[in-house]
Scaffold this motif. Sequence first.
Motif, mmCIF file in Angstrom:
data_model
loop_
_atom_site.group_PDB
_atom_site.id
_atom_site.type_symbol
_atom_site.label_atom_id
_atom_site.label_comp_id
_atom_site.label_asym_id
_atom_site.label_seq_id
_atom_site.Cartn_x
_atom_site.Cartn_y
_atom_site.Cartn_z
ATOM 1 N N PHE A 156 0.853 -1.198 -0.017
ATOM 2 C CA PHE A 156 -0.017 -0.068 0.059
ATOM 3 C C PHE A 156 0.880 1.233 -0.180
ATOM 4 O O PHE A 156 0.502 2.329 -0.740
ATOM 5 C CB PHE A 156 -0.657 -0.029 1.169
ATOM 6 N N PHE A 157 1.711 1.482 0.733
ATOM 7 C CA PHE A 157 2.680 2.373 0.876
ATOM 8 C C PHE A 157 3.357 2.509 -0.349
ATOM 9 O O PHE A 157 3.890 3.566 -0.720
ATOM 10 C CB PHE A 157 3.623 2.382 2.217
ATOM 11 N N GLY A 158 3.976 1.628 -0.930
ATOM 12 C CA GLY A 158 4.767 1.506 -2.177
ATOM 13 C C GLY A 158 3.914 2.046 -3.382
ATOM 14 O O GLY A 158 4.557 2.997 -4.053
ATOM 15 N N GLU A 159 2.440 1.778 -3.179
ATOM 16 C CA GLU A 159 1.937 2.459 -4.266
ATOM 17 C C GLU A 159 1.471 3.893 -3.787
ATOM 18 O O GLU A 159 1.323 4.726 -4.890
ATOM 19 C CB GLU A 159 0.512 1.812 -4.067
ATOM 20 N N PHE A 160 1.509 4.095 -2.669
ATOM 21 C CA PHE A 160 1.394 5.486 -2.316
ATOM 22 C C PHE A 160 2.505 6.303 -2.675
ATOM 23 O O PHE A 160 2.311 7.602 -3.325
ATOM 24 C CB PHE A 160 0.961 5.871 -0.763
ATOM 25 N N MET A 161 3.726 6.055 -2.515
ATOM 26 C CA MET A 161 4.945 6.583 -2.881
ATOM 27 C C MET A 161 5.134 6.786 -4.279
ATOM 28 O O MET A 161 5.626 7.702 -4.723
ATOM 29 C CB MET A 161 6.048 5.943 -2.116
ATOM 30 N N GLY A 162 4.761 5.791 -5.048
ATOM 31 C CA GLY A 162 4.834 5.768 -6.298
ATOM 32 C C GLY A 162 3.927 6.744 -7.269
ATOM 33 O O GLY A 162 3.897 7.119 -8.291
ATOM 34 N N THR A 163 2.885 7.099 -6.326
ATOM 35 C CA THR A 163 1.725 7.748 -7.399
ATOM 36 C C THR A 163 1.501 9.308 -6.596
ATOM 37 O O THR A 163 1.075 10.127 -7.398
ATOM 38 C CB THR A 163 0.386 7.135 -7.167
ATOM 39 N N ILE A 164 2.054 9.527 -5.271
ATOM 40 C CA ILE A 164 1.909 10.778 -4.860
ATOM 41 C C ILE A 164 3.393 11.588 -4.946
ATOM 42 O O ILE A 164 4.331 10.986 -4.565
ATOM 43 C CB ILE A 164 1.485 10.634 -3.542
ATOM 44 N N SER A 165 3.098 13.037 -5.336
ATOM 45 C CA SER A 165 4.409 13.382 -5.395
ATOM 46 C C SER A 165 5.274 13.698 -4.310
ATOM 47 O O SER A 165 4.619 13.873 -3.084
ATOM 48 C CB SER A 165 3.968 15.089 -6.012
ATOM 49 N N PRO A 166 6.487 13.480 -4.249
ATOM 50 C CA PRO A 166 7.243 13.473 -3.065
ATOM 51 C C PRO A 166 7.199 15.073 -2.132
ATOM 52 O O PRO A 166 7.773 15.342 -1.149
ATOM 53 C CB PRO A 166 8.894 13.376 -3.500
ATOM 54 N N ASP A 167 6.522 15.905 -3.049
ATOM 55 C CA ASP A 167 6.547 17.371 -2.365
ATOM 56 C C ASP A 167 5.359 17.365 -1.593
ATOM 57 O O ASP A 167 5.458 18.313 -0.590
ATOM 58 C CB ASP A 167 5.976 18.374 -3.559
ATOM 59 N N LEU A 168 4.513 16.439 -1.468
ATOM 60 C CA LEU A 168 3.553 16.216 -0.401
ATOM 61 C C LEU A 168 3.973 15.412 0.708
ATOM 62 O O LEU A 168 4.228 14.200 0.647
ATOM 63 C CB LEU A 168 2.097 15.391 -1.089
ATOM 64 N N GLN A 169 3.950 16.109 1.901
ATOM 65 C CA GLN A 169 4.594 15.690 3.002
ATOM 66 C C GLN A 169 3.767 15.625 4.418
ATOM 67 O O GLN A 169 2.928 16.422 4.508
ATOM 68 C CB GLN A 169 6.037 16.564 3.411
ATOM 69 N N PHE A 170 4.102 14.549 5.156
ATOM 70 C CA PHE A 170 3.522 14.661 6.335
ATOM 71 C C PHE A 170 4.300 15.510 7.439
ATOM 72 O O PHE A 170 5.253 15.514 7.525
ATOM 73 C CB PHE A 170 3.501 12.944 7.181
ATOM 74 N N VAL A 171 3.542 16.168 8.132
ATOM 75 C CA VAL A 171 4.050 16.921 9.109
ATOM 76 C C VAL A 171 3.248 16.764 10.564
ATOM 77 O O VAL A 171 2.084 16.749 10.706
ATOM 78 C CB VAL A 171 3.637 18.435 8.740
ATOM 79 N N ILE A 172 3.986 16.295 11.519
ATOM 80 C CA ILE A 172 3.618 16.035 12.953
ATOM 81 C C ILE A 172 3.207 17.293 13.631
ATOM 82 O O ILE A 172 4.003 17.916 13.702
ATOM 83 C CB ILE A 172 4.444 15.100 13.605
ATOM 84 N N ASP A 173 2.078 17.169 13.892
ATOM 85 C CA ASP A 173 1.550 18.628 14.705
ATOM 86 C C ASP A 173 1.960 17.851 16.331
ATOM 87 O O ASP A 173 2.319 18.910 16.735
ATOM 88 C CB ASP A 173 0.119 18.869 14.693
ATOM 89 N N ASP A 174 1.399 16.920 16.590
ATOM 90 C CA ASP A 174 1.730 16.645 18.172
ATOM 91 C C ASP A 174 1.709 15.114 18.067
ATOM 92 O O ASP A 174 0.992 14.401 17.209
ATOM 93 C CB ASP A 174 0.487 16.965 18.894
ATOM 94 N N ILE A 175 2.534 14.347 19.080
ATOM 95 C CA ILE A 175 2.601 13.267 19.376
ATOM 96 C C ILE A 175 2.907 12.935 20.711
ATOM 97 O O ILE A 175 3.369 13.452 21.594
ATOM 98 C CB ILE A 175 3.921 12.756 18.608
#
Length: 203
Positions: free
Chosen positions: A103-122
């Motif tokens: 699933f993540f391989g498909e996500f990485m292959g189709t979504i631009s690397p310019d789209l990034q996760f940003v952690i707000d709180d953990i």
Amino acid sequence: MPPLQLHLHAATAGAARHGNLTVRQSSRCFCSISRGRRTALVATAAATRESKTRTAADVVREFYDGVNRRDLAAVAPLIAEECVYEDLVFPRPFVGRDQIIGFFGEFMGTISPDLQFVIDDISGEDSVAVGVTWHLEWRGKPFPFSRGCSFYRLLDSDQQEQLQIVYGRDCVEPAAKPGDFALVIIRGVTWIFERFPSLAGML
């Protein structure tokens, strides 16, 4: 008897002179082996301490970092072989490392690397459970309808000798927001169940 005592003393302390050259060579060899073993033991202990000091929150941060870098090789060891991952956008969970990595391989292959996760709180207090709030950014700017929250449960892996994710759930901000109408829907459904309890068995 005296020569035997002298030889043992030289082998252990390296201080007496009985067969001077031979005794000193034996002593140096003994010290060299001991030094090598000490180095190996120290290196092993240091690696063990490093893996043990990584917290559950550290592992989850590494997970997001690997996804942002589109680095499947870094993400895979963080996920347990029998992991269950639920993304509530999809009708069924992904079960097992292979499905999740796929699933993540498909996500990485189709979504631009310019789209990034940003952690707000953990959360970082629990040793095996981590909650995260996050959003997506496109080249440093917030992406629309991209806020989300996730929960992860982790356990120690005997094979990997580190914490691994054994369960995850993602809940993403919906693009369509019914607002108060959602309360109307919930109230209507519960009213039906109260009148026709047998219908609840169909859930």
